[in-house]
Write a protein that holds these residues in place. Structure first.
Motif, PDB file in Angstrom:
ATOM      1  N   UNK A  38      -9.360   5.665   0.492  1.00 12.98           N
ATOM      2  CA  UNK A  38      -7.887   5.630  -0.389  1.00 12.98           C
ATOM      3  C   UNK A  38      -7.468   4.080  -0.531  1.00 12.98           C
ATOM      4  N   UNK A  39      -8.673   2.706  -0.505  1.00 14.52           N
ATOM      5  CA  UNK A  39      -8.609   1.473  -0.505  1.00 14.52           C
ATOM      6  C   UNK A  39      -8.606   1.088  -1.848  1.00 14.52           C
ATOM      7  N   UNK A  40      -7.547   0.339  -1.884  1.00 18.38           N
ATOM      8  CA  UNK A  40      -7.653  -0.915  -3.904  1.00 18.38           C
ATOM      9  C   UNK A  40      -8.860  -1.558  -3.572  1.00 18.38           C
TER      10      UNK A  40
ATOM     11  N   UNK B 294     -13.716  -6.806  -3.524  1.00 17.24           N
ATOM     12  CA  UNK B 294     -12.627  -6.820  -2.633  1.00 17.24           C
ATOM     13  C   UNK B 294     -11.531  -6.293  -2.500  1.00 17.24           C
ATOM     14  N   UNK B 295     -11.464  -5.386  -1.196  1.00 14.58           N
ATOM     15  CA  UNK B 295     -10.801  -3.994  -1.295  1.00 14.58           C
ATOM     16  C   UNK B 295      -9.722  -3.942  -0.411  1.00 14.58           C
ATOM     17  N   UNK B 296      -8.476  -3.711  -0.360  1.00 14.02           N
ATOM     18  CA  UNK B 296      -7.331  -3.725   0.414  1.00 14.02           C
ATOM     19  C   UNK B 296      -6.624  -2.327   0.778  1.00 14.02           C
ATOM     20  N   UNK B 297      -6.209  -2.428   1.871  1.00 14.26           N
ATOM     21  CA  UNK B 297      -5.029  -1.598   2.335  1.00 14.26           C
ATOM     22  C   UNK B 297      -3.527  -1.489   2.289  1.00 14.26           C
ATOM     23  N   UNK B 298      -3.122  -1.293   1.172  1.00 13.96           N
ATOM     24  CA  UNK B 298      -1.974  -1.772   1.646  1.00 13.96           C
ATOM     25  C   UNK B 298      -1.008   0.010   1.585  1.00 13.96           C
ATOM     26  N   UNK B 299       0.061  -0.049   2.209  1.00 14.49           N
ATOM     27  CA  UNK B 299       0.414   1.788   2.126  1.00 14.49           C
ATOM     28  C   UNK B 299       1.171   1.688   0.947  1.00 14.49           C
ATOM     29  N   UNK B 300       0.678   2.704   0.040  1.00 13.66           N
ATOM     30  CA  UNK B 300       2.639   2.595  -0.833  1.00 13.66           C
ATOM     31  C   UNK B 300       1.755   2.175  -2.448  1.00 13.66           C
TER      32      UNK B 300
ATOM     33  N   UNK C 118     -11.244  -1.052   7.134  1.00 13.65           N
ATOM     34  CA  UNK C 118     -10.039  -1.676   6.432  1.00 13.65           C
ATOM     35  C   UNK C 118      -8.842  -0.716   6.395  1.00 13.65           C
ATOM     36  N   UNK C 119      -9.666   0.146   6.224  1.00 13.21           N
ATOM     37  CA  UNK C 119      -8.650   1.767   6.061  1.00 13.21           C
ATOM     38  C   UNK C 119      -7.999   2.328   7.496  1.00 13.21           C
ATOM     39  N   UNK C 120      -8.488   1.851   8.469  1.00 12.35           N
ATOM     40  CA  UNK C 120      -7.787   1.864   9.674  1.00 12.35           C
ATOM     41  C   UNK C 120      -7.276   0.717   9.723  1.00 12.35           C
ATOM     42  N   UNK C 121      -6.308  -0.090   8.910  1.00 14.50           N
ATOM     43  CA  UNK C 121      -5.764  -1.743   9.298  1.00 14.50           C
ATOM     44  C   UNK C 121      -4.817  -1.628   8.508  1.00 14.50           C
TER      45      UNK C 121
END
Length: 358
Positions: A243-245, A115-121, A221-224
């Motif tokens: 760079x996804x978590x 399960x991967x996520x994109x939270x900037x910072x 995911x990376x683009x959103x």
């Protein structure tokens, strides 16, 4: 809704192990210059890309083509006879198996899903989530990253007040099967309303996005920003490079674990000799403190009735090689895509199924 029998679910009492090895019989002359077409699982595709040249060095007279079209396509291609080998992260449903008794579901290896996520910072922070929260996100009940339920599991993480964007597969997918089965097992509301399968009727969620294939999931995911999605483990390196978590996922024992060779192996180690002869069994949500909950077989769907002996021999020998500990199940192939080899007991069952191909 497509039905899968309750007994196919891997619950606490349905696990164990035993021992046998797979050999590779000699290829008869009638199988020379045979072309085998494989299509289906995008999760298996990176492994097939490794297997094809490796097998060509062993059997240059057998040409194998491979295509990442999605597990749903793989199952249907095997049933329709448009491919000799259909691949899938999901076993055939009860209805499919009943109406297509000539098609067998053969585990080739054991894989997992992240399960991967994109939270900037957020950097390298590993968020803790569970099945109830994920079901809430994908049903629209949990909409913000700083929702109280997420904060409660991650008290030391600064979570943004931003809308969560759930990413899901648009195509019929074994990854969707594994993910929705986990939500079904872990959350009663999801089980009662949505269920699981290679395709489901997703609840309408504000901002949601779809993607095709695991490559498409990683890219979307990376683009959103502020998105989350499920990705086959063979694409974990791609997700990391993007760079996804990666989520620490709560297992059946209440422990939060990351996907790794150790945690996937811990789940697989609970396999039971009561695995049915047709090997259609879920490995999702296995018990055990170290067990990662999103684990599955990677299947080959093949007809036991082939048009000629040469094709049957070619398919049998390739599949026997693919599951052999010194062949396709060797660490040199599986480690590169995050898979683990079949336990010997399951390898023996797969051999028995493969040898039915005539």
């Amino acid at each position: 809704m497509i039905r899968y029998s309750h007994q196919r679910r891997l619950r606490a009492g349905l696990f164990g192990m035993a021992v046998l090895a797979a050999g590779l019989p000699a290829m008869p002359a009638s199988a020379a210059d045979t072309v085998l077409n494989e299509t289906g699982s995008t999760l298996l595709y990176p492994l097939f890309q490794r297997w094809v040249p490796a097998y060509a060095a062993v059997r240059p007279e057998v040409k194998i083509t491979t295509a990442a079209t999605g597990s749903g396509v793989g199952i249907q291609a095997a049933i329709a006879g448009t491919a000799q080998i259909g691949t899938s992260d999901a076993y055939m449903s009860d209805e499919e198996a009943e109406h297509n008794r000539q098609i067998i579901s053969v585990p080739l290896a054991i894989s997992a899903q992240t399960i991967n996520y994109n939270i900037p910072g957020a950097g390298s922070t590993a968020l803790k989530l569970d099945g109830t929260i994920l079901a809430g996100i994908y049903s629209g009940r949990i909409t913000q990253w700083d929702d109280a339920a997420i904060v409660a599991l991650n008290p030391n993480v600064k979570l943004p007040h931003q809308q969560i964007v759930p990413i899901r597969r648009d195509d019929a997918s074994g990854d969707t099967f594994v993910f929705t089965q986990f939500l079904d097992f872990a959350n009663q509301k999801w089980e009662d309303s949505i269920g699981y399968g290679t395709a489901v009727t997703w609840p309408t969620v504000s901002g949601e996005r779809g993607a095709k294939g695991n490559d498409g999931m990683v890219k979307t995911i990376a683009a959103t920003p502020y998105s989350i999605g499920y990705v086959g483990i063979s694409f974990h390196d791609d997700a990391t490079k993007a760079g996804l978590g990666t989520v620490l996922l709560k297992n059946q024992s209440g422990k939060f674990v990351l996907p790794s060779a150790e945690t996937v192996s811990a789940a697989a180690a609970t396999l039971d000799p009561r695995t049915p002869p047709d090997e259609r069994l879920s490995l999702v949500y296995a018990p055990g403190d170290q067990s990662y909950p999103l684990v599955n077989y990677e299947y080959a769907m093949v007809s036991i009735d082939q048009p000629n002996a040469g094709t049957a021999d070619a398919i049998r020998n390739f599949l026997l090689w693919s599951i052999a500990a010194d062949g396709g199940n060797a660490a040199t192939h599986l480690d590169a895509v995050g898979f683990i080899p079949l336990p010997d007991f399951i390898r023996a069952l797969s051999e028995k199924q493969i040898n039915r191909i005539k």
